[in-house]
Design a protein around this motif. Structure first.
Motif, PDB file in Angstrom:
ATOM      1  N   MET A  72       0.851  -1.195   0.000  1.00  0.00           N
ATOM      2  CA  MET A  72       0.000   0.000   0.000  1.00  0.00           C
ATOM      3  C   MET A  72       0.887   1.246   0.000  1.00  0.00           C
ATOM      4  O   MET A  72       1.935   1.261   0.623  1.00  0.00           O
ATOM      5  N   SER A  73       0.450   2.267  -0.705  1.00  0.00           N
ATOM      6  CA  SER A  73       1.215   3.503  -0.791  1.00  0.00           C
ATOM      7  C   SER A  73       0.599   4.582   0.086  1.00  0.00           C
ATOM      8  O   SER A  73      -0.608   4.621   0.282  1.00  0.00           O
ATOM      9  N   LYS A  74       1.458   5.460   0.582  1.00  0.00           N
ATOM     10  CA  LYS A  74       0.989   6.617   1.329  1.00  0.00           C
ATOM     11  C   LYS A  74       1.441   7.868   0.584  1.00  0.00           C
ATOM     12  O   LYS A  74       2.581   7.949   0.133  1.00  0.00           O
ATOM     13  N   ILE A  75       0.534   8.817   0.451  1.00  0.00           N
ATOM     14  CA  ILE A  75       0.809  10.031  -0.318  1.00  0.00           C
ATOM     15  C   ILE A  75       1.009  11.219   0.625  1.00  0.00           C
ATOM     16  O   ILE A  75       0.190  11.457   1.505  1.00  0.00           O
ATOM     17  N   GLN A  76       2.106  11.939   0.419  1.00  0.00           N
ATOM     18  CA  GLN A  76       2.348  13.194   1.133  1.00  0.00           C
ATOM     19  C   GLN A  76       2.133  14.347   0.150  1.00  0.00           C
ATOM     20  O   GLN A  76       2.606  14.285  -0.992  1.00  0.00           O
ATOM     21  N   VAL A  77       1.440  15.383   0.603  1.00  0.00           N
ATOM     22  CA  VAL A  77       1.119  16.517  -0.265  1.00  0.00           C
ATOM     23  C   VAL A  77       1.651  17.806   0.332  1.00  0.00           C
ATOM     24  O   VAL A  77       1.510  18.049   1.536  1.00  0.00           O
ATOM     25  N   ASN A  78       2.254  18.630  -0.522  1.00  0.00           N
ATOM     26  CA  ASN A  78       2.720  19.949  -0.096  1.00  0.00           C
ATOM     27  C   ASN A  78       2.338  20.954  -1.178  1.00  0.00           C
ATOM     28  O   ASN A  78       2.683  20.776  -2.348  1.00  0.00           O
ATOM     29  N   LYS A  79       1.602  21.984  -0.792  1.00  0.00           N
ATOM     30  CA  LYS A  79       1.227  23.008  -1.765  1.00  0.00           C
ATOM     31  C   LYS A  79       2.414  23.936  -1.989  1.00  0.00           C
ATOM     32  O   LYS A  79       2.877  24.597  -1.061  1.00  0.00           O
ATOM     33  N   LEU A  80       2.900  23.968  -3.229  1.00  0.00           N
ATOM     34  CA  LEU A  80       4.091  24.755  -3.543  1.00  0.00           C
ATOM     35  C   LEU A  80       3.767  26.187  -3.939  1.00  0.00           C
ATOM     36  O   LEU A  80       4.454  27.122  -3.539  1.00  0.00           O
ATOM     37  N   HIS A  81       2.722  26.366  -4.759  1.00  0.00           N
ATOM     38  CA  HIS A  81       2.435  27.687  -5.313  1.00  0.00           C
ATOM     39  C   HIS A  81       0.940  27.881  -5.529  1.00  0.00           C
ATOM     40  O   HIS A  81       0.225  26.930  -5.853  1.00  0.00           O
ATOM     41  N   THR A  82       0.502  29.125  -5.385  1.00  0.00           N
ATOM     42  CA  THR A  82      -0.807  29.554  -5.886  1.00  0.00           C
ATOM     43  C   THR A  82      -0.541  30.669  -6.885  1.00  0.00           C
ATOM     44  O   THR A  82       0.090  31.684  -6.546  1.00  0.00           O
ATOM     45  N   LEU A  83      -0.993  30.464  -8.132  1.00  0.00           N
ATOM     46  CA  LEU A  83      -0.710  31.415  -9.203  1.00  0.00           C
ATOM     47  C   LEU A  83      -1.987  32.164  -9.571  1.00  0.00           C
ATOM     48  O   LEU A  83      -3.058  31.571  -9.687  1.00  0.00           O
ATOM     49  N   THR A  84      -1.851  33.472  -9.768  1.00  0.00           N
ATOM     50  CA  THR A  84      -2.997  34.309 -10.111  1.00  0.00           C
ATOM     51  C   THR A  84      -2.700  35.114 -11.370  1.00  0.00           C
ATOM     52  O   THR A  84      -1.553  35.218 -11.791  1.00  0.00           O
ATOM     53  N   GLY A  85      -3.743  35.679 -11.940  1.00  0.00           N
ATOM     54  CA  GLY A  85      -3.590  36.488 -13.153  1.00  0.00           C
ATOM     55  C   GLY A  85      -4.828  36.446 -14.029  1.00  0.00           C
ATOM     56  O   GLY A  85      -5.167  37.436 -14.669  1.00  0.00           O
ATOM     57  N   GLU A 130      -4.163   0.333 -10.101  1.00  0.00           N
ATOM     58  CA  GLU A 130      -4.293  -1.134 -10.172  1.00  0.00           C
ATOM     59  C   GLU A 130      -5.350  -1.656  -9.192  1.00  0.00           C
ATOM     60  O   GLU A 130      -6.152  -2.531  -9.530  1.00  0.00           O
ATOM     61  N   ASN A 131      -5.360  -1.089  -7.983  1.00  0.00           N
ATOM     62  CA  ASN A 131      -6.269  -1.579  -6.947  1.00  0.00           C
ATOM     63  C   ASN A 131      -7.552  -0.750  -6.824  1.00  0.00           C
ATOM     64  O   ASN A 131      -8.410  -1.063  -5.991  1.00  0.00           O
ATOM     65  N   HIS A 132      -7.668   0.297  -7.651  1.00  0.00           N
ATOM     66  CA  HIS A 132      -8.869   1.153  -7.643  1.00  0.00           C
ATOM     67  C   HIS A 132      -9.133   1.718  -6.246  1.00  0.00           C
ATOM     68  O   HIS A 132     -10.280   1.853  -5.831  1.00  0.00           O
ATOM     69  N   LYS A 133      -8.063   2.075  -5.534  1.00  0.00           N
ATOM     70  CA  LYS A 133      -8.192   2.528  -4.141  1.00  0.00           C
ATOM     71  C   LYS A 133      -7.889   4.016  -4.014  1.00  0.00           C
ATOM     72  O   LYS A 133      -6.936   4.523  -4.624  1.00  0.00           O
ATOM     73  N   LEU A 134      -8.658   4.684  -3.178  1.00  0.00           N
ATOM     74  CA  LEU A 134      -8.395   6.093  -2.859  1.00  0.00           C
ATOM     75  C   LEU A 134      -7.216   6.178  -1.894  1.00  0.00           C
ATOM     76  O   LEU A 134      -7.199   5.513  -0.853  1.00  0.00           O
ATOM     77  N   LEU A 135      -6.226   7.014  -2.247  1.00  0.00           N
ATOM     78  CA  LEU A 135      -5.034   7.160  -1.411  1.00  0.00           C
ATOM     79  C   LEU A 135      -4.972   8.511  -0.690  1.00  0.00           C
ATOM     80  O   LEU A 135      -4.416   8.608   0.392  1.00  0.00           O
ATOM     81  N   LYS A 136      -5.527   9.557  -1.309  1.00  0.00           N
ATOM     82  CA  LYS A 136      -5.369  10.894  -0.739  1.00  0.00           C
ATOM     83  C   LYS A 136      -6.475  11.822  -1.205  1.00  0.00           C
ATOM     84  O   LYS A 136      -6.884  11.771  -2.368  1.00  0.00           O
TER      85      LYS A 136
END
Length: 306
Positions: A1-14, A255-261
């Motif tokens: 099983m995999s574990k996902i780490q998330v980090n928001k790098l940027h918010t871009l506007t314009g 492959e496993n159709h599983k929600l990770l994050k």
């Protein structure tokens, strides 16, 4: 099983309106966005804050496509047609009036461009001749999304009549399969990188995994609270990102159709309104998302295999 780490790098506007279109460049360091304000902007993942205006059109832009061989950007200009930008020269080289309808998706294959329109017509454009080759009426309802399996030479078409039609690109767009089961418009559609799988997502919030050898349904998942707007695979095909009107991005084990994050406002300072497109960058491995909130977010995704 995999574990996902998330980090928001940027918010871009314009952009000054909802952002609907998102495409990776032939050099994947760059990506392109199109919005309700008619602006098309180039962004550099190495210097993401410096967006560059590529085009400003009188109507909204729902669809963008990149011809990687020629390094051309094709813009779907709603109620008009297409504009072709030479990205080496940063200038428009030609345009073609096609329709008085919305243009929801564009896909290029060889010298042909396929244009999905709001009146259910698939317009085939000869990009060498710069002319319309044919019109194919697939439905009385909108064509919302296109996906091409390049090795198999097949194209899947997601429609607002709740069906997915699979066409043979090697044989005059002859129909191969007509997939039913969704109960609302299909907005998200994608062949896996190895082309053994077709995944669809719809306004019914369901995600369906189809075996693309015989087009039978492998699994159906109630994946989001509201409409699934788009999907994008990681380059290796192991993971899939979906985005939704429910303001979330979800990462799946294919492959496993599983929600990770789940990536959302509460957990990750995500978008405040509907997320319209996601792109899993082949340059950085990050996920790019665009939203009705007029912003672009760049997410660093790290996978820990447990």
């Amino acid at each position: 099983m995999s574990k996902i780490q998330v980090n928001k790098l940027h918010t871009l506007t314009g952009h000054n309106d909802c952002i609907y279109a998102l495409a990776e460049g032939s050099d994947p360091r760059f990506f392109y966005t199109g919005a309700g304000d008619g602006m098309v902007v180039e962004w550099d993942l190495d210097r993401p804050k410096d967006g560059k205006l590529i085009a400003k059109l009188p109507h909204s832009v729902y669809a963008l496509e990149v011809d990687r061989e020629k390094n051309h950007l094709i813009i779907g200009h709603n109620f008009e047609g297409i504009h072709v930008i030479d990205l080496n020269e940063n200038k428009e080289i030609w345009s073609l009036k096609l329709t008085d309808q919305a243009i929801f998706d564009l896909k290029i294959f060889g010298n042909e461009l396929f244009v999905g329109t709001g009146d259910g017509v698939l317009v085939v454009v000869d990009m060498t001749e710069r002319a319309i080759k044919k019109h194919i009426k697939l439905s009385s309802k909108s064509i919302r999304v296109l996906s091409i399996a390049r090795t198999k030479r097949q194209m899947a078409v997601g429609l607002s009549d709740h069906t997915i039609k699979v066409l043979d690109l090697a044989n005059g767009l002859h129909p191969i399969a007509n997939l039913s089961g969704h109960t609302n418009s299909i907005f998200a559609l994608g062949f896996s990188p190895d082309e053994t799988l077709l995944v669809s997502g719809a306004r019914d919030a369901q995600l369906k995994f189809w075996n693309s050898v015989n087009y039978t349904l492998d699994q159906n998942i109630v994946a989001h609270m509201y409409a699934i707007n788009y999907l994008s695979y990681r380059e290796d095909g192991k993971y899939l990102a979906t985005c939704s009107m429910d303001k979330s991005i979800k990462v799946w084990d294919v492959e496993n159709h599983k929600l990770l994050k789940v990536i959302d406002k509460a957990r990750n300072a995500g978008h405040g309104t509907s997320i319209n497109k996601v792109l899993w960058s082949t340059y950085s491995g990050n996920i790019v998302s665009v939203s009705d909130d007029r912003t672009i977010a760049i997410w660093q995704i790290e996978v820990d295999n447990l």
